[in-house]
Design a protein around this motif. Structure first.
Motif, PDB file in Angstrom:
ATOM      1  N   SER A  84     -29.498 -11.836  30.391  1.00  0.00           N
ATOM      2  CA  SER A  84     -28.431 -11.908  29.389  1.00  0.00           C
ATOM      3  C   SER A  84     -29.008 -11.687  27.993  1.00  0.00           C
ATOM      4  O   SER A  84     -29.443 -12.639  27.339  1.00  0.00           O
ATOM      5  CB  SER A  84     -27.730 -13.263  29.456  1.00  0.00           C
ATOM      6  OG  SER A  84     -27.168 -13.488  30.730  1.00  0.00           O
ATOM      7  N   PHE A 109     -19.644 -14.458  37.086  1.00  0.00           N
ATOM      8  CA  PHE A 109     -21.090 -14.312  37.274  1.00  0.00           C
ATOM      9  C   PHE A 109     -21.452 -14.537  38.741  1.00  0.00           C
ATOM     10  O   PHE A 109     -22.168 -13.737  39.346  1.00  0.00           O
ATOM     11  CB  PHE A 109     -21.824 -15.303  36.371  1.00  0.00           C
ATOM     12  CG  PHE A 109     -23.321 -15.169  36.379  1.00  0.00           C
ATOM     13  CD1 PHE A 109     -23.971 -14.427  35.410  1.00  0.00           C
ATOM     14  CD2 PHE A 109     -24.083 -15.801  37.356  1.00  0.00           C
ATOM     15  CE1 PHE A 109     -25.361 -14.305  35.410  1.00  0.00           C
ATOM     16  CE2 PHE A 109     -25.462 -15.689  37.370  1.00  0.00           C
ATOM     17  CZ  PHE A 109     -26.106 -14.935  36.394  1.00  0.00           C
ATOM     18  N   VAL A 159     -22.560 -16.147  28.756  1.00  0.00           N
ATOM     19  CA  VAL A 159     -21.663 -16.019  29.900  1.00  0.00           C
ATOM     20  C   VAL A 159     -20.717 -17.214  29.908  1.00  0.00           C
ATOM     21  O   VAL A 159     -21.133 -18.344  30.143  1.00  0.00           O
ATOM     22  CB  VAL A 159     -22.449 -15.963  31.224  1.00  0.00           C
ATOM     23  CG1 VAL A 159     -21.493 -15.943  32.414  1.00  0.00           C
ATOM     24  CG2 VAL A 159     -23.363 -14.738  31.255  1.00  0.00           C
ATOM     25  N   CYS A 174     -20.792  -9.166  35.215  1.00  0.00           N
ATOM     26  CA  CYS A 174     -19.511  -9.893  35.256  1.00  0.00           C
ATOM     27  C   CYS A 174     -18.310  -8.970  35.276  1.00  0.00           C
ATOM     28  O   CYS A 174     -17.428  -9.097  36.123  1.00  0.00           O
ATOM     29  CB  CYS A 174     -19.427 -10.853  34.071  1.00  0.00           C
ATOM     30  SG  CYS A 174     -20.629 -12.208  34.123  1.00  0.00           S
ATOM     31  N   SER A 225     -25.874  -9.250  32.250  1.00  0.00           N
ATOM     32  CA  SER A 225     -24.774 -10.065  32.768  1.00  0.00           C
ATOM     33  C   SER A 225     -23.460  -9.673  32.113  1.00  0.00           C
ATOM     34  O   SER A 225     -22.427  -9.584  32.778  1.00  0.00           O
ATOM     35  CB  SER A 225     -25.048 -11.555  32.525  1.00  0.00           C
ATOM     36  OG  SER A 225     -25.138 -11.825  31.130  1.00  0.00           O
ATOM     37  N   ARG A 226     -23.505  -9.428  30.797  1.00  0.00           N
ATOM     38  CA  ARG A 226     -22.312  -9.041  30.047  1.00  0.00           C
ATOM     39  C   ARG A 226     -22.740  -8.498  28.688  1.00  0.00           C
ATOM     40  O   ARG A 226     -23.911  -8.556  28.315  1.00  0.00           O
ATOM     41  CB  ARG A 226     -21.379 -10.239  29.854  1.00  0.00           C
ATOM     42  CG  ARG A 226     -22.009 -11.424  29.149  1.00  0.00           C
ATOM     43  CD  ARG A 226     -20.988 -12.298  28.457  1.00  0.00           C
ATOM     44  NE  ARG A 226     -20.259 -11.542  27.445  1.00  0.00           N
ATOM     45  CZ  ARG A 226     -19.426 -12.111  26.568  1.00  0.00           C
ATOM     46  NH1 ARG A 226     -19.211 -13.411  26.604  1.00  0.00           N
ATOM     47  NH2 ARG A 226     -18.794 -11.382  25.674  1.00  0.00           N
TER      48      ARG A 226
END
Length: 343
Positions: free
Chosen positions: A9, A20, A14, A128, A72-73
């Motif tokens: 990340s 996730f 998150v 995600c 992750s995002r």
């Protein structure tokens, strides 16, 4: 094909832990080994940990030996830590076969890597929003149970092509537009000469042209324009620039394009590919001003062709694109094809 995927990340925290977990579960169900960075779920203000934490996560990802380093995002956070990234370590990881993949705020990392090292990274999903949320409902096998969301099949197929080494290009169909020079169905006669002079082979009778071995680059328009004038903005000449954005009104999109225009960036490109611009709301004050207005305006400002509807952006169905790779572009009518071989 079983691959080692490292989740980290580098940007926003998150908040959707369920997405996730769904993303990790989905990747494992596809047969991949998933390694989660120790700080992947960290939180500091709006970020996934403080600056040092996120820098360390990037460097752990680069040192992990994974086949894919997947964010992750997005969100925001990479721009402020670009000076602290060990670019030689990132370049070494890429040279050894690692593919860095991400979207949105990840444009800052990709642009910096291209500017500093010339290496290729990949514009694609995040964990995600890509694998964890999905797009289309899939009928459940359990009677009475609600449909389950599954990731977009085109996105997953493109991701599979990437990690298996089989991805060679992508094709799409542009939006249907009025057939006039103002809207760009075919360039004006004056543009025809300039296109040929720029090594673009253009056939007016069939509204077709081809561009050979040009660097594909770009990403999120807001992030990219914010890097202009910094050491992390790639000085690409004769490239193919692709752009997307989310929650930006068309006039803001035009304003950012104007910044790139006045800085001379757009004039140096052989083509501009407009991806998906989503989640904005027009208001009565616009009086007919809309996204197509911006497209028409852009085509009047530059000599390079401006293509629409590239399947990339903050949408479920998106392709993966090699940022920094030499790419061929072929267009015939509304049909377009990007080809990069094994980037």
């Amino acid at each position: 094909m079983n691959k080692h995927i490292y989740i980290y990340s580098p940007s926003g925290a998150v908040r959707d832990k369920a997405a996730f977990k769904r993303g990790v579960t989905r990747l494992k169900s596809l047969g991949h080994e998933v390694e989660i960075d120790e700080a992947a779920l960290s939180s500091h203000l709006r970020f996934a940990g403080d600056d040092e934490t996120r820098l360390a996560a990037i460097h752990r990802a680069a040192a992990s030996g994974a086949d894919v380093a997947l964010i992750s995002r997005g969100g925001y956070g990479l721009s402020r830590i670009l000076p602290g990234i060990h670019y030689k370590a990132v370049a070494k990881a890429i040279d050894q076969g690692m593919r860095f993949v991400g979207i949105s705020d990840f444009t800052a990392f990709q642009s910096a890597v291209l500017a500093k090292t010339g290496r290729v990274t990949w514009a694609g999903p995040g964990l995600c929003e890509g694998f964890g949320i999905g797009g289309k409902p899939n009928a459940s096998n359990v009677q009475g149970a609600p449909p389950q969301l599954v990731p977009d099949d085109i996105m997953e197929a493109c991701f599979d092509d990437l990690i298996s080494g089989q991805g060679e290009g992508t094709g799409w169909r542009q939006l249907r537009e009025p057939n006039s020079p103002a809207t760009g169905a075919a360039p004006a006669a004056s543009n025809e000469i300039n296109l040929i002079a720029s090594n673009v082979i253009y056939t007016r009778a069939t509204a077709s042209f081809g561009i050979n071995k040009s660097v594909l680059w770009g990403g999120n328009l807001s992030v990219l324009s914010s890097l202009l004038g910094t050491p992390y903005f790639p000085e690409v000449k004769g490239g193919i620039l692709f752009l997307e954005d989310v929650a930006e009104h068309p006039y803001r999109i035009e304003r950012m394009l104007t910044q790139l225009l006045h800085a001379g960036v757009l004039a140096r490109q052989k083509a501009v590919l407009l991806g998906q611009f989503t989640d904005f709301k027009l208001v009565p004050h616009d009086r007919g001003y809309k996204l197509q207005t911006v497209v028409n305006w852009l085509r009047q400002q530059i000599k390079a062709p401006v293509l629409t509807n590239l399947p990339y952006g903050h949408v479920a169905t998106k392709v993966l694109l090699p940022v920094g790779a030499k790419t061929d572009l072929m267009v015939q009518g509304r049909d377009a094809l990007l080809f990069w071989g094994h980037a």
